[in-house]
Design an enzyme around this catalytic site. Sequence first.
Site, PDB file in Angstrom:
ATOM      1  N   HIS A  59     -40.770  53.307  41.771  1.00 41.88           N
ATOM      2  CA  HIS A  59     -39.817  52.517  41.350  1.00 41.88           C
ATOM      3  C   HIS A  59     -40.094  51.840  39.763  1.00 41.88           C
ATOM      4  O   HIS A  59     -41.360  51.734  39.424  1.00 41.88           O
ATOM      5  CB  HIS A  59     -41.404  51.499  41.923  1.00 41.88           C
ATOM      6  CG  HIS A  59     -40.856  49.652  42.188  1.00 41.88           C
ATOM      7  ND1 HIS A  59     -41.801  49.093  43.320  1.00 41.88           N
ATOM      8  CD2 HIS A  59     -40.676  49.152  40.966  1.00 41.88           C
ATOM      9  CE1 HIS A  59     -41.613  47.581  42.214  1.00 41.88           C
ATOM     10  NE2 HIS A  59     -40.819  47.659  41.410  1.00 41.88           N
ATOM     11  N   ARG A  63     -33.678  48.274  32.698  1.00 42.22           N
ATOM     12  CA  ARG A  63     -32.953  47.448  32.382  1.00 42.22           C
ATOM     13  C   ARG A  63     -31.430  47.736  31.560  1.00 42.22           C
ATOM     14  O   ARG A  63     -31.108  47.326  30.739  1.00 42.22           O
ATOM     15  CB  ARG A  63     -34.239  47.106  31.142  1.00 42.22           C
ATOM     16  CG  ARG A  63     -35.379  46.690  31.451  1.00 42.22           C
ATOM     17  CD  ARG A  63     -35.039  45.355  32.365  1.00 42.22           C
ATOM     18  NE  ARG A  63     -37.261  45.092  32.267  1.00 42.22           N
ATOM     19  CZ  ARG A  63     -37.180  44.009  33.286  1.00 42.22           C
ATOM     20  NH1 ARG A  63     -36.644  44.351  34.458  1.00 42.22           N
ATOM     21  NH2 ARG A  63     -38.983  43.899  32.759  1.00 42.22           N
ATOM     22  N   ASN A  93     -32.177  45.415  39.712  1.00 43.36           N
ATOM     23  CA  ASN A  93     -32.656  43.385  39.261  1.00 43.36           C
ATOM     24  C   ASN A  93     -32.253  43.827  37.925  1.00 43.36           C
ATOM     25  O   ASN A  93     -32.825  43.017  37.454  1.00 43.36           O
ATOM     26  CB  ASN A  93     -33.767  42.957  40.266  1.00 43.36           C
ATOM     27  CG  ASN A  93     -35.106  43.897  38.857  1.00 43.36           C
ATOM     28  OD1 ASN A  93     -34.743  44.802  38.843  1.00 43.36           O
ATOM     29  ND2 ASN A  93     -36.360  42.839  38.676  1.00 43.36           N
ATOM     30  N   ASP A 150     -35.972  44.013  44.827  1.00 40.95           N
ATOM     31  CA  ASP A 150     -37.172  43.423  43.634  1.00 40.95           C
ATOM     32  C   ASP A 150     -37.523  42.657  42.950  1.00 40.95           C
ATOM     33  O   ASP A 150     -35.724  42.924  41.824  1.00 40.95           O
ATOM     34  CB  ASP A 150     -38.321  44.926  43.352  1.00 40.95           C
ATOM     35  CG  ASP A 150     -39.250  44.942  42.694  1.00 40.95           C
ATOM     36  OD1 ASP A 150     -39.905  44.435  43.510  1.00 40.95           O
ATOM     37  OD2 ASP A 150     -38.840  45.150  41.860  1.00 40.95           O
ATOM     38  N   HIS A 177     -40.491  43.856  48.298  1.00 41.75           N
ATOM     39  CA  HIS A 177     -40.849  43.217  47.326  1.00 41.75           C
ATOM     40  C   HIS A 177     -41.817  41.888  48.128  1.00 41.75           C
ATOM     41  O   HIS A 177     -41.125  40.649  47.969  1.00 41.75           O
ATOM     42  CB  HIS A 177     -40.308  42.481  46.129  1.00 41.75           C
ATOM     43  CG  HIS A 177     -41.061  41.833  44.745  1.00 41.75           C
ATOM     44  ND1 HIS A 177     -41.337  41.582  43.948  1.00 41.75           N
ATOM     45  CD2 HIS A 177     -42.172  40.598  45.418  1.00 41.75           C
ATOM     46  CE1 HIS A 177     -41.847  40.752  43.134  1.00 41.75           C
ATOM     47  NE2 HIS A 177     -42.349  39.708  43.985  1.00 41.75           N
ATOM     48  N   HIS A 230     -45.745  47.718  45.525  1.00 37.30           N
ATOM     49  CA  HIS A 230     -46.630  46.948  44.559  1.00 37.30           C
ATOM     50  C   HIS A 230     -47.172  46.435  45.999  1.00 37.30           C
ATOM     51  O   HIS A 230     -47.710  44.927  45.359  1.00 37.30           O
ATOM     52  CB  HIS A 230     -46.279  46.716  43.736  1.00 37.30           C
ATOM     53  CG  HIS A 230     -45.131  45.760  43.729  1.00 37.30           C
ATOM     54  ND1 HIS A 230     -44.845  44.211  45.006  1.00 37.30           N
ATOM     55  CD2 HIS A 230     -44.112  45.595  43.021  1.00 37.30           C
ATOM     56  CE1 HIS A 230     -43.878  44.108  44.604  1.00 37.30           C
ATOM     57  NE2 HIS A 230     -43.617  44.799  43.036  1.00 37.30           N
ATOM     58  N   ASP A 303     -43.696  50.432  38.666  1.00 40.53           N
ATOM     59  CA  ASP A 303     -43.152  48.961  38.324  1.00 40.53           C
ATOM     60  C   ASP A 303     -42.926  49.227  36.643  1.00 40.53           C
ATOM     61  O   ASP A 303     -43.391  47.788  36.353  1.00 40.53           O
ATOM     62  CB  ASP A 303     -44.244  47.969  39.099  1.00 40.53           C
ATOM     63  CG  ASP A 303     -42.925  46.796  39.321  1.00 40.53           C
ATOM     64  OD1 ASP A 303     -42.283  47.270  39.047  1.00 40.53           O
ATOM     65  OD2 ASP A 303     -44.222  46.148  39.439  1.00 40.53           O
ATOM     66  N   HIS A 307     -40.272  44.247  28.447  1.00 41.26           N
ATOM     67  CA  HIS A 307     -39.642  43.046  28.631  1.00 41.26           C
ATOM     68  C   HIS A 307     -39.583  43.142  26.591  1.00 41.26           C
ATOM     69  O   HIS A 307     -41.271  43.454  25.573  1.00 41.26           O
ATOM     70  CB  HIS A 307     -40.908  41.875  28.846  1.00 41.26           C
ATOM     71  CG  HIS A 307     -40.301  41.747  30.167  1.00 41.26           C
ATOM     72  ND1 HIS A 307     -39.204  41.013  31.068  1.00 41.26           N
ATOM     73  CD2 HIS A 307     -41.673  41.858  31.485  1.00 41.26           C
ATOM     74  CE1 HIS A 307     -39.409  41.322  32.284  1.00 41.26           C
ATOM     75  NE2 HIS A 307     -40.881  41.647  32.698  1.00 41.26           N
TER      76      HIS A 307
HETATM   77 ZN   LIG Z   1     -41.612  43.785  43.087  1.00 42.74          ZN
END
Ligand SMILES: [Zn+2]
Length: 444
Positions: A59, A63, A93, A150, A177, A230, A303, A307
């Site tokens: 996981h 990006r 995502n 997710d 998720h 998670h 995870d 950012h």
């Molecule tokens: Zn998640």
Amino acid sequence: MQTLFTDGIVFTGHELRAADVLVVDDRIVAIGPGLSRGDVERIVDCEQRVLAPSFIDLHAHLRHPGMGEADDPASIAAAGLAGGFGVIVAMANTVPAIDSLPRWEKALASYVGLPVEVVQAAAVTMGREGQELVDFAALAQAGAVVFSDDGSGIQRSDVMRDALEASASWDVVIAQHSEDALLASGGSVNDGPFAQELGLSAIPEVAESVMVARDIELLKVIPGRLHLQHVTSRESLNLFRQAKREGLRISAEVTPHHLLLSDRYVASGDPNFKVNPPLRSVATQMALAQGLLDGTFDVLATDHAPHPPSRKDLPFADAAFGMLGLAEAMAAAWTALGRGFGDEQVRVEFGHEPSGPSWKALGRLLGSLTSGPGQILGRSIGLDAGKPADLVVIDPNRGPREVPSRWYRSPNSPYRQETLMGRVDALWLAGRQMVADGEVIVGV
Ligand SMILES: [Zn+2]
């Protein structure tokens, strides 16, 4: 080229024992005590260290495409190497979401040449909007094994039912998720005293467990495969434990940050501690650690979520969810388990057979980074003759060499103030050395 790893404790994928490992070119050819040094060209002394299969992260957020401001796959791959990882599963995502075969193939093609293997997850629903399933047949036939929306949970029960049915048809896994959007709505921290202190709305544990309960009920009537991402709720953990006992096809992961950090950290108001699901109470943190120690959790997954400052240097309520952690995953989790033993620095004793509580804990941790996630990907991971020479050498009794920021382009690490234990000393992938003395030695 013959390389002999001598005098280490070996984690085979299932157990710990004292052994040497002989590698010829890209394969393991023998494992056992006191192997002959006959034609060996290179000796790697593993005394006081542990040899394990290279790690798998089930996981992570790479990006790519569309989010290059946060980081890029090559730089993330380097952080992965530093963390001992040989395989990283990239979540879907992105912008756009990976919700079609052309997008999935394009993403995969862009990872060719990276020193780590990237397994690209596909979204479960178009645009991750939770309404219409992606083309499971096309994606599964092309080789996709992990499907996940997710970043958000699949809210509609009928859509989740159909997704589990598709997972059974194609023998793939739905990584969920688990979060009820209405119960979590607008929240940014755990439900508790710190939410009140900071005047922030909360994401309670029940927002997670209510969806875990629903999905387990669906799994009782549909022969699908469900993976819980998670997990951060005591009730989710109880439900998962029970479902496993009943023989359902279910697995679950815990993250290093939920093991090491609690909601006390958010009292500072530092958005680097904002993550979804949120950091929980100390009581939940302890329950999660117990879940790893007793073998309930199959997987430790990072995870990892870079950012840029533009999304993190904001008031807590407005900042993005997510934190870094690929390079220090093993160390953060090992440190957390040490604190659970009531010891700031958990240690293992070398010089005799690896047994006792701290060795057992290390074995569980290494299983959750290797054979556990391997099984979900349908791979048999272990140090055995005939297997690829994908090996990591760790020193559980020393801290990591590098400060976290070194490995990342984005600054949102939650570990800057932490003293961690556990060092990834060296890494080989397919017989090629990638990390030496804690340093990544290949260009990426
Ligand atoms: Zn998640």
